[in-house]
Design an enzyme around this catalytic site. Sequence first.
Site, mmCIF file in Angstrom:
data_model
loop_
_atom_site.group_PDB
_atom_site.id
_atom_site.type_symbol
_atom_site.label_atom_id
_atom_site.label_comp_id
_atom_site.label_asym_id
_atom_site.label_seq_id
_atom_site.Cartn_x
_atom_site.Cartn_y
_atom_site.Cartn_z
ATOM 1 N N GLY A 11 0.843 -1.198 0.000
ATOM 2 C CA GLY A 11 0.000 0.000 0.000
ATOM 3 C C GLY A 11 0.879 1.248 0.000
ATOM 4 O O GLY A 11 1.872 1.294 0.711
ATOM 5 N N ARG A 72 0.836 -4.900 -5.962
ATOM 6 C CA ARG A 72 0.899 -6.166 -5.229
ATOM 7 C C ARG A 72 1.380 -7.199 -6.243
ATOM 8 O O ARG A 72 0.993 -7.173 -7.401
ATOM 9 C CB ARG A 72 -0.478 -6.568 -4.690
ATOM 10 C CG ARG A 72 -1.197 -5.432 -3.971
ATOM 11 C CD ARG A 72 -1.044 -5.458 -2.479
ATOM 12 N NE ARG A 72 -1.771 -4.346 -1.875
ATOM 13 C CZ ARG A 72 -1.579 -3.895 -0.650
ATOM 14 N NH1 ARG A 72 -0.684 -4.445 0.134
ATOM 15 N NH2 ARG A 72 -2.276 -2.895 -0.178
ATOM 16 N N ASP A 103 5.202 -4.698 6.083
ATOM 17 C CA ASP A 103 5.842 -5.957 6.486
ATOM 18 C C ASP A 103 5.751 -7.042 5.414
ATOM 19 O O ASP A 103 6.649 -7.882 5.303
ATOM 20 C CB ASP A 103 5.326 -6.451 7.844
ATOM 21 C CG ASP A 103 3.826 -6.625 7.869
ATOM 22 O OD1 ASP A 103 3.157 -6.220 6.889
ATOM 23 O OD2 ASP A 103 3.316 -7.164 8.858
ATOM 24 N N THR A 125 4.398 2.723 5.453
ATOM 25 C CA THR A 125 3.000 2.306 5.576
ATOM 26 C C THR A 125 2.301 3.252 6.549
ATOM 27 O O THR A 125 2.919 3.698 7.515
ATOM 28 C CB THR A 125 2.860 0.845 6.065
ATOM 29 O OG1 THR A 125 1.498 0.591 6.396
ATOM 30 C CG2 THR A 125 3.698 0.552 7.295
ATOM 31 N N ASP A 127 0.059 2.426 8.543
ATOM 32 C CA ASP A 127 -0.455 1.673 9.698
ATOM 33 C C ASP A 127 0.394 1.759 10.967
ATOM 34 O O ASP A 127 -0.070 1.413 12.041
ATOM 35 C CB ASP A 127 -0.611 0.193 9.330
ATOM 36 C CG ASP A 127 -1.688 -0.015 8.286
ATOM 37 O OD1 ASP A 127 -2.644 0.781 8.274
ATOM 38 O OD2 ASP A 127 -1.580 -0.969 7.488
ATOM 39 N N ASP A 129 2.676 -0.233 11.911
ATOM 40 C CA ASP A 129 2.602 -1.570 12.515
ATOM 41 C C ASP A 129 3.868 -2.403 12.287
ATOM 42 O O ASP A 129 3.810 -3.626 12.230
ATOM 43 C CB ASP A 129 1.388 -2.328 11.937
ATOM 44 C CG ASP A 129 1.482 -2.501 10.432
ATOM 45 O OD1 ASP A 129 2.330 -1.848 9.791
ATOM 46 O OD2 ASP A 129 0.699 -3.296 9.883
ATOM 47 N N ARG A 171 -6.458 -2.865 9.612
ATOM 48 C CA ARG A 171 -7.025 -4.220 9.639
ATOM 49 C C ARG A 171 -6.540 -4.980 10.869
ATOM 50 O O ARG A 171 -7.320 -5.619 11.568
ATOM 51 C CB ARG A 171 -6.654 -4.989 8.371
ATOM 52 C CG ARG A 171 -7.624 -4.754 7.233
ATOM 53 C CD ARG A 171 -7.399 -5.748 6.111
ATOM 54 N NE ARG A 171 -6.048 -5.685 5.584
ATOM 55 C CZ ARG A 171 -5.665 -4.881 4.596
ATOM 56 N NH1 ARG A 171 -6.537 -4.083 4.025
ATOM 57 N NH2 ARG A 171 -4.420 -4.890 4.170
HETATM 58 P P1 ATP Z 1 0.813 -2.541 3.622
HETATM 59 O O1 ATP Z 1 1.128 -2.825 5.065
HETATM 60 O O2 ATP Z 1 0.698 -1.074 3.393
HETATM 61 O O3 ATP Z 1 -0.325 -3.337 3.071
HETATM 62 P P2 ATP Z 1 2.760 -4.416 2.660
HETATM 63 O O4 ATP Z 1 4.153 -4.230 2.211
HETATM 64 O O5 ATP Z 1 2.566 -5.196 3.925
HETATM 65 O O6 ATP Z 1 2.115 -2.984 2.774
HETATM 66 P P3 ATP Z 1 1.684 -6.597 1.072
HETATM 67 O O7 ATP Z 1 0.649 -6.561 0.005
HETATM 68 O O8 ATP Z 1 1.477 -7.458 2.240
HETATM 69 O O9 ATP Z 1 1.903 -5.067 1.474
HETATM 70 O O10 ATP Z 1 3.077 -7.036 0.403
HETATM 71 C C1 ATP Z 1 3.560 -6.362 -0.751
HETATM 72 C C2 ATP Z 1 4.212 -7.336 -1.684
HETATM 73 O O11 ATP Z 1 5.320 -8.002 -1.033
HETATM 74 C C3 ATP Z 1 3.341 -8.481 -2.164
HETATM 75 O O12 ATP Z 1 2.491 -8.109 -3.205
HETATM 76 C C4 ATP Z 1 4.397 -9.493 -2.620
HETATM 77 O O13 ATP Z 1 4.885 -9.124 -3.887
HETATM 78 C C5 ATP Z 1 5.521 -9.289 -1.597
HETATM 79 N N1 ATP Z 1 5.455 -10.342 -0.554
HETATM 80 C C6 ATP Z 1 4.589 -10.412 0.483
HETATM 81 N N2 ATP Z 1 4.802 -11.529 1.218
HETATM 82 C C7 ATP Z 1 5.833 -12.190 0.623
HETATM 83 C C8 ATP Z 1 6.535 -13.411 0.890
HETATM 84 N N3 ATP Z 1 6.216 -14.194 1.918
HETATM 85 N N4 ATP Z 1 7.550 -13.764 0.073
HETATM 86 C C9 ATP Z 1 7.876 -12.988 -0.980
HETATM 87 N N5 ATP Z 1 7.257 -11.842 -1.293
HETATM 88 C C10 ATP Z 1 6.241 -11.427 -0.511
#
Ligand code: ATP
Length: 319
Positions: A11, A72, A103, A125, A127, A129, A171
Amino acid sequence: MKKIAVLTSGGDSPGMNAAVRAVVRKSIYEGIEVYGVYQGYQGLVTDNIKKLELGDVGDIIQRGGTKLYSARCPEFIEPDVRKKAIANLEKRGIDSLVVIGGDGSYRGAQRLDEEGIHTVGVPGTIDNDINGTDYTIGFDTALNTIIDAVDRIRDTATSHERTFIIEVMGRDAGDLALWAGVAGGAETILIPEAPSDIKEVAERIETGMKRGKKHSIIIVAEGVMSAGECAEELRKYINVDTRESVLGHMQRGGKPTGSDRVLASRLGAFAVELLLNDIHGHAVGIENNRMTKTSFDKVFEESHKIDEGLYRLSRELSI
Ligand code: ATP
């Protein structure tokens, strides 16, 4: 370190642009070639990578969103997909990467680091978090956006003697709801990290009304329940005129606050500094106003915790 790349993932959050700018300018200041990866991990796989110059990050420090775009890319959990990404970096001689995201993005960053690309994470982010940092980039801006909305809603709530239920993002993490609730003087704050007793909320509203309170504001994190569900639950216990407001994506947008711009600038530059010193497999953060680094393993060790002292205070001040 030979060459460095930077991407934004997950995000988007206000201040990501300031972080990208800091990575690019600090790298060039240190005499290192720097590349932008567009659309997060997806761009790494599809080879959407371009060399960046000083001017490419001009006029973005004040802009929300991310100039590098975010996406994503669920298939990034597959080792074969990551192999393609690594090949795209290696063919340009890029051996280091800064990942700005949440994360989930750190999980991908950790895999890449294990697979040979020196990677550092920057917490981007709204959040707030992520372990290993007191604040994430975008949190302060989103918080102030919510406070602004709460203040406006409070004006109309007072005029009509109503209970307003404001649903905010979060969330799994209640930081935005908690901080906005304290700063906005909400009577009730519902967060995923604490049990929600709607009967008790109803009793408190009733007591407030009896002593002449004109309005009541409830802030609910989306991970607890929706504003609509909250209103329905409340009506099981009291007859109260409620209005619901779902703030939605407006919380993610807007120009970053000064705090977020400075935080992003410091964290982005510090990430480059770590890579220059051959430190990788870590996320950068700010703790007690000092730049810190935490290994990805440690970041994932525990789930994020709410500031319990602040939560207690919110209860004490909303009697
Ligand atoms: P936000 O907290 O704002 O949602 P985020 O970084 O946690 O941000 P996610 O959609 O959970 O957002 O993760 C972003 C991208 O990271 C995913 O679309 C994927 O490409 C990659 N990713 C997430 N988990 C894994 C994993 N276990 N192994 C490899 N790549 C991952």
